[in-house]
Design a protein around this motif. Structure first.
Motif, PDB file in Angstrom:
ATOM      1  N   LEU A   6       0.814  -1.165  -0.066  1.00  0.00           N
ATOM      2  CA  LEU A   6       0.051   0.134  -0.085  1.00  0.00           C
ATOM      3  C   LEU A   6       0.979   1.119   0.102  1.00  0.00           C
ATOM      4  O   LEU A   6       0.487   2.394  -0.702  1.00  0.00           O
ATOM      5  CB  LEU A   6      -0.929  -0.015   1.245  1.00  0.00           C
ATOM      6  CG  LEU A   6      -2.007  -1.319   1.146  1.00  0.00           C
ATOM      7  CD1 LEU A   6      -2.569  -1.185   2.592  1.00  0.00           C
ATOM      8  CD2 LEU A   6      -3.106  -0.636  -0.227  1.00  0.00           C
ATOM      9  N   LYS A   7       1.978   1.263   0.967  1.00  0.00           N
ATOM     10  CA  LYS A   7       2.654   2.424   0.759  1.00  0.00           C
ATOM     11  C   LYS A   7       3.564   2.677  -0.457  1.00  0.00           C
ATOM     12  O   LYS A   7       3.416   3.837  -0.964  1.00  0.00           O
ATOM     13  CB  LYS A   7       3.799   2.285   1.914  1.00  0.00           C
ATOM     14  CG  LYS A   7       3.064   2.424   3.336  1.00  0.00           C
ATOM     15  CD  LYS A   7       4.114   2.413   4.341  1.00  0.00           C
ATOM     16  CE  LYS A   7       3.675   2.914   5.808  1.00  0.00           C
ATOM     17  NZ  LYS A   7       4.544   2.833   6.713  1.00  0.00           N
ATOM     18  N   ILE A   8       3.933   1.443  -1.200  1.00  0.00           N
ATOM     19  CA  ILE A   8       4.747   1.858  -2.337  1.00  0.00           C
ATOM     20  C   ILE A   8       3.749   2.073  -3.718  1.00  0.00           C
ATOM     21  O   ILE A   8       4.019   2.760  -4.395  1.00  0.00           O
ATOM     22  CB  ILE A   8       5.598   0.601  -2.788  1.00  0.00           C
ATOM     23  CG1 ILE A   8       6.500   0.803  -3.801  1.00  0.00           C
ATOM     24  CG2 ILE A   8       4.734  -0.522  -3.339  1.00  0.00           C
ATOM     25  CD1 ILE A   8       7.465   1.847  -3.539  1.00  0.00           C
ATOM     26  N   SER A   9       2.305   1.752  -3.293  1.00  0.00           N
ATOM     27  CA  SER A   9       1.439   2.065  -4.327  1.00  0.00           C
ATOM     28  C   SER A   9       1.184   3.690  -4.157  1.00  0.00           C
ATOM     29  O   SER A   9       0.922   4.281  -5.407  1.00  0.00           O
ATOM     30  CB  SER A   9      -0.021   1.214  -4.122  1.00  0.00           C
ATOM     31  OG  SER A   9      -0.605   1.767  -2.905  1.00  0.00           O
ATOM     32  N   VAL A  10       0.986   4.348  -3.199  1.00  0.00           N
ATOM     33  CA  VAL A  10       0.731   5.701  -3.031  1.00  0.00           C
ATOM     34  C   VAL A  10       2.169   6.374  -3.709  1.00  0.00           C
ATOM     35  O   VAL A  10       1.858   7.661  -4.070  1.00  0.00           O
ATOM     36  CB  VAL A  10       0.456   6.315  -1.810  1.00  0.00           C
ATOM     37  CG1 VAL A  10      -0.825   5.588  -1.291  1.00  0.00           C
ATOM     38  CG2 VAL A  10       1.531   5.989  -0.565  1.00  0.00           C
ATOM     39  N   VAL A  11       3.176   5.824  -3.501  1.00  0.00           N
ATOM     40  CA  VAL A  11       4.166   6.503  -4.193  1.00  0.00           C
ATOM     41  C   VAL A  11       4.244   6.487  -5.869  1.00  0.00           C
ATOM     42  O   VAL A  11       4.478   7.447  -6.476  1.00  0.00           O
ATOM     43  CB  VAL A  11       5.695   5.734  -3.791  1.00  0.00           C
ATOM     44  CG1 VAL A  11       6.897   6.405  -4.766  1.00  0.00           C
ATOM     45  CG2 VAL A  11       5.975   5.850  -2.417  1.00  0.00           C
ATOM     46  N   TYR A  12       3.919   5.350  -6.332  1.00  0.00           N
ATOM     47  CA  TYR A  12       3.565   5.160  -7.769  1.00  0.00           C
ATOM     48  C   TYR A  12       2.228   6.056  -8.164  1.00  0.00           C
ATOM     49  O   TYR A  12       2.344   6.674  -9.236  1.00  0.00           O
ATOM     50  CB  TYR A  12       3.108   3.795  -8.320  1.00  0.00           C
ATOM     51  CG  TYR A  12       4.555   2.802  -8.451  1.00  0.00           C
ATOM     52  CD1 TYR A  12       5.051   3.193  -9.527  1.00  0.00           C
ATOM     53  CD2 TYR A  12       4.680   1.795  -7.525  1.00  0.00           C
ATOM     54  CE1 TYR A  12       6.390   2.287  -9.597  1.00  0.00           C
ATOM     55  CE2 TYR A  12       5.721   0.949  -7.647  1.00  0.00           C
ATOM     56  CZ  TYR A  12       6.645   1.330  -8.634  1.00  0.00           C
ATOM     57  OH  TYR A  12       7.868   0.485  -8.765  1.00  0.00           O
ATOM     58  N   PHE A  13       1.286   6.367  -7.481  1.00  0.00           N
ATOM     59  CA  PHE A  13       0.401   7.367  -7.642  1.00  0.00           C
ATOM     60  C   PHE A  13       0.701   8.746  -7.709  1.00  0.00           C
ATOM     61  O   PHE A  13       0.436   9.552  -8.593  1.00  0.00           O
ATOM     62  CB  PHE A  13      -0.665   7.205  -6.328  1.00  0.00           C
ATOM     63  CG  PHE A  13      -2.161   7.814  -6.622  1.00  0.00           C
ATOM     64  CD1 PHE A  13      -2.921   7.996  -7.708  1.00  0.00           C
ATOM     65  CD2 PHE A  13      -2.539   8.541  -5.453  1.00  0.00           C
ATOM     66  CE1 PHE A  13      -3.980   8.638  -7.839  1.00  0.00           C
ATOM     67  CE2 PHE A  13      -3.708   9.400  -5.801  1.00  0.00           C
ATOM     68  CZ  PHE A  13      -4.299   9.388  -6.854  1.00  0.00           C
ATOM     69  N   PHE A  14       1.533   9.297  -6.925  1.00  0.00           N
ATOM     70  CA  PHE A  14       2.113  10.460  -6.582  1.00  0.00           C
ATOM     71  C   PHE A  14       3.006  10.489  -7.947  1.00  0.00           C
ATOM     72  O   PHE A  14       2.803  11.702  -8.781  1.00  0.00           O
ATOM     73  CB  PHE A  14       3.158  10.712  -5.601  1.00  0.00           C
ATOM     74  CG  PHE A  14       3.630  11.862  -5.331  1.00  0.00           C
ATOM     75  CD1 PHE A  14       2.955  13.216  -5.243  1.00  0.00           C
ATOM     76  CD2 PHE A  14       5.135  12.053  -5.574  1.00  0.00           C
ATOM     77  CE1 PHE A  14       3.539  14.347  -4.911  1.00  0.00           C
ATOM     78  CE2 PHE A  14       5.761  13.314  -5.407  1.00  0.00           C
ATOM     79  CZ  PHE A  14       5.079  14.277  -5.241  1.00  0.00           C
ATOM     80  N   ILE A  15       3.701   9.660  -8.375  1.00  0.00           N
ATOM     81  CA  ILE A  15       4.721   9.784  -9.717  1.00  0.00           C
ATOM     82  C   ILE A  15       3.652   9.902 -11.069  1.00  0.00           C
ATOM     83  O   ILE A  15       3.879  10.774 -11.859  1.00  0.00           O
ATOM     84  CB  ILE A  15       5.555   8.581  -9.691  1.00  0.00           C
ATOM     85  CG1 ILE A  15       6.658   8.580  -8.643  1.00  0.00           C
ATOM     86  CG2 ILE A  15       6.191   8.552 -10.996  1.00  0.00           C
ATOM     87  CD1 ILE A  15       7.333   7.495  -8.506  1.00  0.00           C
ATOM     88  N   GLY A  16       2.599   8.983 -10.717  1.00  0.00           N
ATOM     89  CA  GLY A  16       1.634   8.964 -12.097  1.00  0.00           C
ATOM     90  C   GLY A  16       0.949  10.241 -11.967  1.00  0.00           C
ATOM     91  O   GLY A  16       0.747  10.810 -13.260  1.00  0.00           O
ATOM     92  N   ILE A  17       0.169  10.768 -10.982  1.00  0.00           N
ATOM     93  CA  ILE A  17      -0.136  12.143 -11.058  1.00  0.00           C
ATOM     94  C   ILE A  17       0.690  13.396 -11.506  1.00  0.00           C
ATOM     95  O   ILE A  17       0.187  14.142 -12.291  1.00  0.00           O
ATOM     96  CB  ILE A  17      -0.723  12.335  -9.720  1.00  0.00           C
ATOM     97  CG1 ILE A  17      -2.130  11.302  -9.429  1.00  0.00           C
ATOM     98  CG2 ILE A  17      -1.439  13.774  -9.649  1.00  0.00           C
ATOM     99  CD1 ILE A  17      -3.170  11.123 -10.472  1.00  0.00           C
ATOM    100  N   GLY A  18       1.885  13.303 -10.982  1.00  0.00           N
ATOM    101  CA  GLY A  18       3.115  14.174 -11.293  1.00  0.00           C
ATOM    102  C   GLY A  18       3.257  14.214 -12.739  1.00  0.00           C
ATOM    103  O   GLY A  18       3.494  15.198 -13.475  1.00  0.00           O
ATOM    104  N   PHE A  19       3.208  13.058 -13.349  1.00  0.00           N
ATOM    105  CA  PHE A  19       3.560  12.769 -14.794  1.00  0.00           C
ATOM    106  C   PHE A  19       2.508  13.271 -15.553  1.00  0.00           C
ATOM    107  O   PHE A  19       2.937  13.941 -16.625  1.00  0.00           O
ATOM    108  CB  PHE A  19       3.870  11.425 -14.929  1.00  0.00           C
ATOM    109  CG  PHE A  19       4.705  11.100 -16.078  1.00  0.00           C
ATOM    110  CD1 PHE A  19       5.906  11.545 -16.254  1.00  0.00           C
ATOM    111  CD2 PHE A  19       4.287  10.219 -17.292  1.00  0.00           C
ATOM    112  CE1 PHE A  19       6.755  11.376 -17.292  1.00  0.00           C
ATOM    113  CE2 PHE A  19       4.994  10.002 -18.300  1.00  0.00           C
ATOM    114  CZ  PHE A  19       6.249  10.536 -18.366  1.00  0.00           C
ATOM    115  N   GLY A  20       1.247  13.086 -15.025  1.00  0.00           N
ATOM    116  CA  GLY A  20       0.132  13.776 -15.930  1.00  0.00           C
ATOM    117  C   GLY A  20      -0.001  15.074 -15.674  1.00  0.00           C
ATOM    118  O   GLY A  20      -0.303  15.663 -16.977  1.00  0.00           O
TER     119      GLY A  20
END
Length: 132
Positions: A6-20
């Protein structure tokens, strides 16, 4: 292990949103496949796996759960780096994508095996005991 997922998933979420945000502010929409893969394979898939592992800690703490975690989180960044390079015009990046995707896919196979063969339905077991 579920909490780690769950913790690593929110890191990817942050990266994905930042990339967007990067794509929309620079109008570089050729990176949309990378953005989608980061959000789907990073944020969503790992969050769902984390929830499953949290609900069923017996399969989270076994060897397959740990292998899944590490292969997914080694393979996905390699695959994404290759895909971003390919979207930037580096045609020789295709083997990098294949290597990363293969590593991550092996991790996902570990998850599938773990859920299908190691997850036990404990609710039926307790119900059978109560009936007997």
């Amino acid at each position: 292990m579920g909490i780690k997922f769950l913790k690593i998933s929110v890191v990817y979420f942050f990266i994905g949103i930042g990339f967007g945000i990067f794509m929309s502010s620079t109008l570089k929409f050729q990176y949309a496949p990378s953005h989608a893969h980061i959000n789907l394979l990073g944020w969503t898939s790992l969050a769902l796996a984390g929830i499953i592992y949290y609900l069923f800690p017996a399969i989270a703490d076994n060897r397959l759960g740990k292998i899944h975690f590490w292969l997914h989180n080694v393979g996905l960044p390699i695959m994404m780096a290759g895909l971003i390079l390919l979207e930037s015009g580096v045609t020789s990046a295709e083997p990098v994508i294949a290597i990363g995707a293969s590593i991550m896919s092996i991790g996902i196979v570990c998850f599938v095996i773990n859920v299908l063969f190691k997850l036990k339905d404990t609710s039926q077991a307790s119900t059978k005991k109560e009936i007997a």
